[in-house]
Design an enzyme around this catalytic site. Structure first.
Site, PDB file in Angstrom:
ATOM      1  N   GLN A 143       6.457  44.371 -39.417  1.00  0.00           N
ATOM      2  CA  GLN A 143       5.435  43.526 -38.810  1.00  0.00           C
ATOM      3  C   GLN A 143       4.210  43.420 -39.701  1.00  0.00           C
ATOM      4  O   GLN A 143       4.007  44.206 -40.634  1.00  0.00           O
ATOM      5  CB  GLN A 143       5.026  44.092 -37.455  1.00  0.00           C
ATOM      6  CG  GLN A 143       4.488  45.509 -37.491  1.00  0.00           C
ATOM      7  CD  GLN A 143       4.284  46.063 -36.097  1.00  0.00           C
ATOM      8  OE1 GLN A 143       3.178  46.030 -35.563  1.00  0.00           O
ATOM      9  NE2 GLN A 143       5.358  46.564 -35.497  1.00  0.00           N
ATOM     10  N   HIS A 196      -0.128  41.672 -39.371  1.00  0.00           N
ATOM     11  CA  HIS A 196      -1.154  41.180 -38.465  1.00  0.00           C
ATOM     12  C   HIS A 196      -2.016  40.147 -39.186  1.00  0.00           C
ATOM     13  O   HIS A 196      -2.224  40.223 -40.395  1.00  0.00           O
ATOM     14  CB  HIS A 196      -1.996  42.339 -37.951  1.00  0.00           C
ATOM     15  CG  HIS A 196      -1.185  43.460 -37.412  1.00  0.00           C
ATOM     16  ND1 HIS A 196      -0.346  43.314 -36.329  1.00  0.00           N
ATOM     17  CD2 HIS A 196      -1.029  44.748 -37.819  1.00  0.00           C
ATOM     18  CE1 HIS A 196       0.266  44.450 -36.079  1.00  0.00           C
ATOM     19  NE2 HIS A 196      -0.133  45.343 -36.972  1.00  0.00           N
ATOM     20  N   GLU A 230      -5.568  48.261 -38.868  1.00  0.00           N
ATOM     21  CA  GLU A 230      -5.315  49.549 -38.221  1.00  0.00           C
ATOM     22  C   GLU A 230      -5.235  50.666 -39.250  1.00  0.00           C
ATOM     23  O   GLU A 230      -4.931  50.446 -40.429  1.00  0.00           O
ATOM     24  CB  GLU A 230      -4.023  49.511 -37.404  1.00  0.00           C
ATOM     25  CG  GLU A 230      -2.766  49.238 -38.202  1.00  0.00           C
ATOM     26  CD  GLU A 230      -1.543  49.043 -37.307  1.00  0.00           C
ATOM     27  OE1 GLU A 230      -0.538  49.727 -37.538  1.00  0.00           O
ATOM     28  OE2 GLU A 230      -1.588  48.189 -36.406  1.00  0.00           O
ATOM     29  N   HIS A 249       4.543  46.143 -42.711  1.00  0.00           N
ATOM     30  CA  HIS A 249       4.774  47.573 -42.567  1.00  0.00           C
ATOM     31  C   HIS A 249       5.735  47.851 -41.421  1.00  0.00           C
ATOM     32  O   HIS A 249       5.961  47.003 -40.558  1.00  0.00           O
ATOM     33  CB  HIS A 249       3.457  48.327 -42.341  1.00  0.00           C
ATOM     34  CG  HIS A 249       2.722  47.890 -41.112  1.00  0.00           C
ATOM     35  ND1 HIS A 249       1.929  46.763 -41.069  1.00  0.00           N
ATOM     36  CD2 HIS A 249       2.647  48.411 -39.854  1.00  0.00           C
ATOM     37  CE1 HIS A 249       1.400  46.629 -39.870  1.00  0.00           C
ATOM     38  NE2 HIS A 249       1.822  47.615 -39.106  1.00  0.00           N
ATOM     39  N   ARG A 289       6.344  39.508 -36.436  1.00  0.00           N
ATOM     40  CA  ARG A 289       7.452  40.392 -36.787  1.00  0.00           C
ATOM     41  C   ARG A 289       8.334  39.777 -37.866  1.00  0.00           C
ATOM     42  O   ARG A 289       8.478  38.556 -37.943  1.00  0.00           O
ATOM     43  CB  ARG A 289       8.271  40.738 -35.545  1.00  0.00           C
ATOM     44  CG  ARG A 289       7.466  41.556 -34.533  1.00  0.00           C
ATOM     45  CD  ARG A 289       8.267  41.895 -33.291  1.00  0.00           C
ATOM     46  NE  ARG A 289       7.490  42.772 -32.413  1.00  0.00           N
ATOM     47  CZ  ARG A 289       6.595  42.324 -31.531  1.00  0.00           C
ATOM     48  NH1 ARG A 289       6.394  41.015 -31.403  1.00  0.00           N
ATOM     49  NH2 ARG A 289       5.913  43.166 -30.783  1.00  0.00           N
TER      50      ARG A 289
END
Length: 423
Positions: A97, A99, A134, A283, A302
């Protein structure tokens, strides 16, 4: 105010049945316990243990919505908590996935709203208008992951290794590897950069079809052969990558993401080491227990290793294809017992506090509201007007008016808070 909070672990199938109970001292339920969310995200807002403390609000999202001045502070950056803290326990690989950037998230969210795509639709890409950088800090002795595209020279070495070991093949390697032959050619020319080569290969792999399925099967068989002890002298240092191919085949048979795994950096963090995954970094967490802190978004594009929706064109626009080093995030240590994990965004920072009995109190000054989670021992946390005693597994939400926090006792806690504002 110090308001005790808790939550029910998410029972995703890839979760461990025992790791979070062992970490937190909570009961084993027999079901997977994959993630524990601490925050105000609508998907699983933290439960207020005593609603009398919050004017009757039963969860953190409801309390923040009802009283943003108290919960977020007078100089708040918005009316929502900007971060989400998670404990993650993976016994099986998660999906590949990435972001989006903040700009792409805003545009995608508005576009899908205009198209009338329901927020809970399985083909919805953008659940909100936020980005989702993140960080993850390993809590287990090993935390294994794939993250970011590795240098093309390494990919070529892996493919050449597999071709050499697969001495039973009769077809030339370019017939077996199809468009992946680009990886064996010179890059950096006017014709194609490394990033362009990677983009074309990922696009071909995710297009599916008979050629891709044939290549997946071939890679798995050759990786199994390469992992025989007779080839150990040849496969090092790529043994973990080949083991990952075999492991992913067991979990996701025939998935095109198995091919993509060979294009990515393979990482094994030790306890206390961290990764920072900004927008566009592809990642997948493979296994281990970690603590994550991220912007409070649910936007995920994804790229495989999942039965969920894969939007290939959108993913190709989101991904950062330039090969990059492993994105380790090295903490600073401004004081004894303090490790600060600060990424290059101001949505959040994570601080590890390790207090020792009899030592001077450890002081921290969060840049806004904070969540404190105790993972071992017994700690007293005191602010300007309130305090709390935390034991293993205990968590509190701390309102900004408490100011500087002081930690005493014997134990380890993590503190999530907004990052310092950029100048």
């Amino acid at each position: 105010m110090f308001v005790p909070i808790s939550n029910t672990p998410r029972d995703y199938a890839w979760g461990s049945t025992t790791a979070l109970p062992e970490l937190l001292g909570t009961p084993v339920t027999g079901r997977p316990q994959a993630e524990l969310w601490l925050g105000a995200h609508a998907g699983s807002p933290s439960r207020i243990l005593d609603p009398d403390d919050t004017g009757g609000a039963e969860d953190l999202a409801a309390w923040i919505a009802a009283d943003p001045a108290t919960t977020l502070g007078g100089d708040r950056r918005g009316d929502t908590l900007p971060f989400l803290l998670k404990l993650l326990a993976a016994s099986e690989p998660l999906s590949l996935q990435a972001h989006p950037t903040l700009e792409r998230a805003r545009a995608g969210f508005e576009r899908e709203n205009a198209e009338g795509v329901p927020l809970d639709a399985p083909n919805r890409n953008y659940k909100d208008a936020l980005h989702k950088p993140e960080i993850v800090v390993a809590l287990s002795d090993r935390y294994e992951a794939l993250c970011g595209f590795r240098p093309l020279a390494e990919v070529r070495e892996i493919i050449d290794l597999l071709v050499t070991i697969d001495n039973s093949q009769t077809a030339p390697r370019w017939e077996l590897y199809g468009p992946m032959v680009h990886l064996l050619e010179d890059s950096g020319t006017e014709r194609e950069t490394d990033a362009e080569i990677l983009r074309s290969v990922v696009a071909w792999v995710l297009s599916g079809g008979e050629e891709v399925q044939t290549l997946v099967g071939h890679l798995v068989r050759t990786a199994e052969k390469a992992l025989h002890p007779a080839h150990a002298h040849m496969t090092d240092p790529y043994t973990p990558s080949l083991e990952t191919v075999v492991m992913l085949q067991e979990e996701y048979p025939g998935d095109p993401g198995i091919i993509i795994s060979l294009l990515l950096n393979r990482v094994a963090l030790r306890a206390g080491e961290a990764l920072y995954l900004p927008a566009g970094n592809i990642h997948a967490y493979l296994r281990g227990v970690g603590i994550e802190l991220m912007a409070a978004s649910d936007n995920v594009l994804r790229g495989g290793l999942t039965p969920k929706h894969v939007d290939v064109p959108e993913l190709l626009e989101v991904l950062e294809f330039h090969p990059l080093p492993v994105p380790y995030l090295v903490p600073s240590h401004p004081a004894a017992g303090v490790s600060v994990f600060r990424p290059d965004v101001d949505d959040f920072e994570l601080v590890r506090v390790e207090a020792v009995s009899g030592a001077e109190p450890i002081g921290l000054s969060p840049a806004g509201p904070a969540i404190v989670l105790c993972l071992s021992g017994t700690l007293t946390v005191a602010g300007g007007a309130d305090d709390a005693v935390l034991v293993r597994g205990g968590a509190v939400y701390v309102t900004p008016d408490e100011g500087r926090l002081y930690f005493t006792g014997e134990g380890v806690a993590f503190v999530a808070a907004p990052g310092a504002r950029s100048e």
